[in-house]
Design an enzyme around this catalytic site. Structure first.
Site: not given
Length: 365
Positions: A83, A319
């Site tokens: 991420c 996201h």
């Protein structure tokens, strides 16, 4: 030492998995950003650096550079730090400039969960340590730091309201490069009664005594973001206005059961090294993968909510893994231009496997 500055930042709209970008491969999604950021300076660009997590593999940065029509001489490098990949790409470009490896980069990230060829996620950690899914890891953080469902829901509602307020005020529009006819995040197609939804939502990762729900977690998304980062003297020569100056960065590891709290150690390390405190930082962007993680980070570091993700974040807009770190830097790039008296801003993100990354920028007045 050469100083690295960010002179432009852009992102695509953010789509939902199997939504408006369902058939768009990542290199095609990134290409309009590269064209936009390279306008008039293609001869100055040393390399494209992009983060990507869920594939399809290969060197997506080089592929996107070729797709965008950049000169064949402009190379590409693709980074996977889960991420934090998009933020790592920007950090890498800044350090390259400081080390005189180059003077101008486009750096960021891109993700297409919709077209990913991988049926399962990658392994995050060896079995002997434990390899929890990110939702289970968010529950681990909630339990360890006593972040109740009510506390998580309160933050999720705050983030949702901030995101919609920013959207209505037009704060997001300068960030966005239109893709086809799409020029807003898919999450803003329809407003919901978030307070009611949060109350009704049930735990989805740990059924009994769980606190993490679909409503206080981010979605799975498609999108891309990138910044134009160059050596400060070059920016002046090209009559380009620097907005953020790279100050320093830190990366730190913790137990992979608790990746959501990993920004804490990285932020502390970064501040301590630079003789700064939480009070010296005017704005924080910490990725909102789960409400439990961002609340835990804010509590451990004593970050006031008035400084944290002030225009909302991933809990509402989404996201897109490899792009999220670059989206946060893009947000800071525009936030500081709407405010006066900013001196320092910081972006941080926690990644699968227990890796925290933090990047400090000085605001150029």
């Amino acid at each position: 030492m050469n100083r690295a500055v960010i002179v432009q930042a852009k992102r695509t709209p953010i789509g939902k998995k199997d939504g408006m970008f369902r058939d768009i491969e990542p290199h095609i999604l990134a290409a309009p950003l590269l064209r936009e950021l390279s306008t008039g300076i293609t001869h100055e660009i040393d390399e494209i650096i992009l983060g990507n997590v869920v594939g399809p593999g290969g060197n997506i940065a080089r592929l996107a550079a070729l797709e965008s029509g950049l000169p064949l001489s402009v190379t590409g490098m693709t980074i996977d730090r889960q991420c934090s990949a998009g933020l790592e790409a920007i950090r890498t470009a800044c350090h390259y400039i400081q080390g005189k490896a180059g003077s101008c980069y486009i750096a960021g990230g891109v993700e297409s969960a919709s077209t990913s060829p991988f049926p399962r996620r990658a392994r995050f950690s060896p079995d002997r340590l434990g390899d929890p899914d990110m939702g289970v890891a968010a529950e681990n953080v909630a339990q360890k730091y006593k972040i109740t469902k009510e506390i998580q829901d309160d933050f999720a509602l705050l983030s949702y309201n901030r995101s919609w307020s920013a959207y209505r005020e037009g704060f997001y529009q300068p960030e966005i490069v239109e893709f086809g006819k799409m020029n807003i995040d898919e999450s803003f197609y329809k407003e919901r009664d978030m307070e009611k939804l949060l109350k009704r939502a049930k735990p989805i990762f740990i059924k009994e005594a769980g606190t993490v729900t679909a409503a206080n977690s981010c979605g799975i998304n498609d999108g891309a973001a990138a910044v134009l980062v160059m050596q400060e003297e070059l920016a002046k020569e090209l009559n380009m206005k620097p907005v953020l100056r790279f100050a320093d960065s830190a990366v730190s590891g913790i137990h992979p059961d608790y990746p959501g709290i990993s920004p804490v150690r990285a932020i502390r390390q970064l501040l301590n090294r630079n003789g700064l405190t939480i009070g010296d930082i005017d704005l924080f962007e910490i990725n909102e993968a789960f409400a439990s993680k961002i609340v835990a980070c804010a509590q451990k570091l004593a970050i006031p909510y008035k400084k944290l993700n002030v225009s909302g974040g991933a809990l509402t807009t989404g996201h897109p893994y490899g792009a999220s770190g670059a989206i946060m830097v893009t947000r800071l790039f525009y936030e500081v231009q709407r405010r006066k008296g900013m001196k320092y801003v910081l972006a941080s993100i926690g990644s699968a496997g227990g890796v925290g990354l933090a990047v400090l920028f000085e605001v150029i007045g």
